[in-house]
Design an enzyme around this catalytic site. Structure first.
Site, PDB file in Angstrom:
ATOM      1  N   GLN A   1     131.984   5.473  11.607  1.00 22.25           N
ATOM      2  CA  GLN A   1     131.674   4.196  11.423  1.00 22.25           C
ATOM      3  C   GLN A   1     130.215   4.054  10.688  1.00 22.25           C
ATOM      4  O   GLN A   1     130.043   3.541   9.634  1.00 22.25           O
ATOM      5  CB  GLN A   1     131.579   3.013  12.639  1.00 22.25           C
ATOM      6  CG  GLN A   1     132.819   2.841  13.194  1.00 22.25           C
ATOM      7  CD  GLN A   1     132.624   1.435  13.970  1.00 22.25           C
ATOM      8  OE1 GLN A   1     132.698   0.579  13.765  1.00 22.25           O
ATOM      9  NE2 GLN A   1     132.566   2.049  15.370  1.00 22.25           N
TER      10      GLN A   1
ATOM     11  N   LEU B   1     130.019  20.058  14.635  1.00 29.69           N
ATOM     12  CA  LEU B   1     129.039  20.157  15.563  1.00 29.69           C
ATOM     13  C   LEU B   1     129.356  20.807  16.815  1.00 29.69           C
ATOM     14  O   LEU B   1     128.684  21.033  17.911  1.00 29.69           O
ATOM     15  CB  LEU B   1     128.812  18.695  15.986  1.00 29.69           C
ATOM     16  CG  LEU B   1     128.130  18.106  14.642  1.00 29.69           C
ATOM     17  CD1 LEU B   1     127.872  16.347  14.994  1.00 29.69           C
ATOM     18  CD2 LEU B   1     126.776  18.413  14.422  1.00 29.69           C
TER      19      LEU B   1
ATOM     20  N   ALA C   1     129.012  12.100  16.417  1.00 32.20           N
ATOM     21  CA  ALA C   1     129.068  12.368  18.045  1.00 32.20           C
ATOM     22  C   ALA C   1     130.553  12.321  18.547  1.00 32.20           C
ATOM     23  O   ALA C   1     131.260  12.081  17.793  1.00 32.20           O
ATOM     24  CB  ALA C   1     128.408  11.128  18.759  1.00 32.20           C
TER      25      ALA C   1
ATOM     26  N   TYR D   1     130.137  11.034  28.658  1.00 30.91           N
ATOM     27  CA  TYR D   1     129.659  10.768  27.609  1.00 30.91           C
ATOM     28  C   TYR D   1     128.184  10.469  27.666  1.00 30.91           C
ATOM     29  O   TYR D   1     127.168  11.035  26.594  1.00 30.91           O
ATOM     30  CB  TYR D   1     130.422   9.290  26.877  1.00 30.91           C
ATOM     31  CG  TYR D   1     129.862   8.909  25.802  1.00 30.91           C
ATOM     32  CD1 TYR D   1     129.999   9.442  24.555  1.00 30.91           C
ATOM     33  CD2 TYR D   1     129.075   7.630  25.703  1.00 30.91           C
ATOM     34  CE1 TYR D   1     129.489   8.863  23.427  1.00 30.91           C
ATOM     35  CE2 TYR D   1     128.661   7.105  24.741  1.00 30.91           C
ATOM     36  CZ  TYR D   1     128.763   7.630  23.291  1.00 30.91           C
ATOM     37  OH  TYR D   1     128.435   7.268  22.243  1.00 30.91           O
TER      38      TYR D   1
HETATM   39  N1  NAP Z   1     130.843   3.384  18.459  1.00 27.70           N
HETATM   40  C1  NAP Z   1     130.028   2.605  19.391  1.00 27.70           C
HETATM   41  O1  NAP Z   1     130.508   1.680  19.766  1.00 27.70           O
HETATM   42  C2  NAP Z   1     128.596   3.330  19.789  1.00 27.70           C
HETATM   43  C3  NAP Z   1     128.007   2.787  20.753  1.00 27.70           C
HETATM   44  C4  NAP Z   1     126.673   3.145  21.029  1.00 27.70           C
HETATM   45  C5  NAP Z   1     126.146   4.423  20.458  1.00 27.70           C
HETATM   46  N2  NAP Z   1     127.088   4.962  19.454  1.00 27.70           N
HETATM   47  C6  NAP Z   1     126.405   6.255  18.836  1.00 27.70           C
HETATM   48  O2  NAP Z   1     126.418   5.840  17.405  1.00 27.70           O
HETATM   49  C7  NAP Z   1     126.804   6.996  16.640  1.00 27.70           C
HETATM   50  C8  NAP Z   1     127.596   6.695  15.513  1.00 27.70           C
HETATM   51  O3  NAP Z   1     128.758   6.121  16.027  1.00 27.70           O
HETATM   52  P1  NAP Z   1     130.044   5.778  15.247  1.00 27.70           P
HETATM   53  O4  NAP Z   1     130.594   4.452  15.720  1.00 27.70           O
HETATM   54  O5  NAP Z   1     129.753   5.910  14.040  1.00 27.70           O
HETATM   55  O6  NAP Z   1     131.285   7.090  15.589  1.00 27.70           O
HETATM   56  P2  NAP Z   1     132.600   7.314  15.342  1.00 27.70           P
HETATM   57  O7  NAP Z   1     132.837   6.331  14.122  1.00 27.70           O
HETATM   58  O8  NAP Z   1     133.494   7.457  16.278  1.00 27.70           O
HETATM   59  O9  NAP Z   1     132.562   8.413  14.284  1.00 27.70           O
HETATM   60  C9  NAP Z   1     132.076   9.750  14.765  1.00 27.70           C
HETATM   61  C10 NAP Z   1     131.280  10.669  13.736  1.00 27.70           C
HETATM   62  O10 NAP Z   1     131.215  11.769  14.524  1.00 27.70           O
HETATM   63  C11 NAP Z   1     131.764  12.852  13.476  1.00 27.70           C
HETATM   64  N3  NAP Z   1     132.166  14.007  14.511  1.00 27.70           N
HETATM   65  C12 NAP Z   1     132.691  13.917  15.432  1.00 27.70           C
HETATM   66  N4  NAP Z   1     132.988  15.398  16.135  1.00 27.70           N
HETATM   67  C13 NAP Z   1     132.402  16.046  15.184  1.00 27.70           C
HETATM   68  C14 NAP Z   1     132.256  17.422  15.025  1.00 27.70           C
HETATM   69  N5  NAP Z   1     132.794  18.398  15.921  1.00 27.70           N
HETATM   70  N6  NAP Z   1     131.788  17.997  14.091  1.00 27.70           N
HETATM   71  C15 NAP Z   1     131.256  17.146  13.066  1.00 27.70           C
HETATM   72  N7  NAP Z   1     131.286  15.667  13.065  1.00 27.70           N
HETATM   73  C16 NAP Z   1     131.982  15.242  14.132  1.00 27.70           C
HETATM   74  C17 NAP Z   1     133.126  12.214  13.323  1.00 27.70           C
HETATM   75  O11 NAP Z   1     133.476  13.072  12.154  1.00 27.70           O
HETATM   76  P3  NAP Z   1     134.934  12.705  11.184  1.00 27.70           P
HETATM   77  O12 NAP Z   1     134.183  11.788  10.086  1.00 27.70           O
HETATM   78  O13 NAP Z   1     135.208  13.905  10.312  1.00 27.70           O
HETATM   79  O14 NAP Z   1     135.617  12.055  11.820  1.00 27.70           O
HETATM   80  C18 NAP Z   1     132.580  10.845  12.706  1.00 27.70           C
HETATM   81  O15 NAP Z   1     131.945  10.971  11.249  1.00 27.70           O
HETATM   82  C19 NAP Z   1     126.951   8.050  17.759  1.00 27.70           C
HETATM   83  O16 NAP Z   1     125.968   8.692  18.025  1.00 27.70           O
HETATM   84  C20 NAP Z   1     127.398   7.215  18.912  1.00 27.70           C
HETATM   85  O17 NAP Z   1     127.117   8.214  19.825  1.00 27.70           O
HETATM   86  C21 NAP Z   1     128.194   4.600  19.001  1.00 27.70           C
END
Ligand code: NAP
Length: 193
Positions: A9, A35, A58, A123
């Protein structure tokens, strides 16, 4: 600007926004950067010659992390420190994205940076480890703790609710959390005013 991740996202939203503001966003993710084995992907990250690195990727499957703690730890706890070390070697700052899950969710007033952390699950624990690894790797860092990311990309709570609302006359949703602009309260809530 290099951003970890490929189709998440946040990285997708940054790519979209960056294009409109003349900022080149270079996503660095799998397969070049896995990662789970971050050290082997640092050459790919460095090759982008970024002026700043955003550590956005993440392991975000909060519930699943309970059954995959080692993978969650590698991605959330260890990898951010390696990414931050790379930033330090390149002489650029790193912005690391973290989460309100580093707290236990029982504080009835808005959280501040100095509040004690107390993650309740894998987490949150691993994300806290990641924060500490980033801080240890370079003083040139910023850590952003956010909550409930919504975007047109990927999956999120809002999109799920909108989809279900289009399919069903009535929704049944677990009510164990209350999220306001400032905080997330995790059940049992001390206040719900
Ligand atoms: N989503 C929420 O509601 C939320 C809330 C609080 C904090 N956060 C934090 O905000 C940040 C962004 O979250 P988001 O919503 O954008 O997450 P997301 O949509 O779930 O995307 C996760 C990203 O991490 C990548 N990823 C996961 N495992 C990986 C690996 N082994 N090697 C390389 N890349 C990997 C995924 O890669 P691919 O593109 O290849 O799938 C994707 O680009 C994160 O740090 C998360 O902890 C999120």
């Amino acid at each position: 600007m290099a951003v970890t991740g490929r189709a998440g996202q946040l990285v997708s939203a940054l790519i979209e926004r960056g294009a409109g503001h003349g900022v080149e966003i270079v996503p660095v993710g799998r397969p070049e950067l896995d990662l789970a084995d971050a050290a082997s992907g640092m050459a790919a990250l460095a090759a982008t010659q970024p002026d700043i690195i955003v550590s956005a990727a993440a392991y975000t499957a909060v519930d699943k992390a309970e059954s995959e703690p080692e993978l969650a730890r590698a991605i959330n706890g260890v990898a951010p420190g390696i990414v931050a070390q790379c930033a330090a070697q390149l002489g650029v700052p790193v912005i690391h994205i973290s989460t309100d899950y580093v707290f236990n969710g029982t504080k009835p007033t808005p959280y501040v940076e100095t509040d004690p952390t107390d993650p309740l699950g894998v987490y949150g624990s691993t994300k806290l480890e990641g924060e500490r690894a980033v801080a240890a790797a370079t003083p040139d860092h910023a850590i952003l703790r956010t909550a409930w990311v919504y975007s047109p990309f990927g999956g999120n709570f809002l999109k799920t609710m909108l989809r279900l609302a289009g399919d069903r006359p009535k929704l049944r949703v677990v009510g164990d959390q209350l999220v306001t602009r400032h905080r997330r309260l995790i059940w049992p809530m001390r206040c719900c005013a």
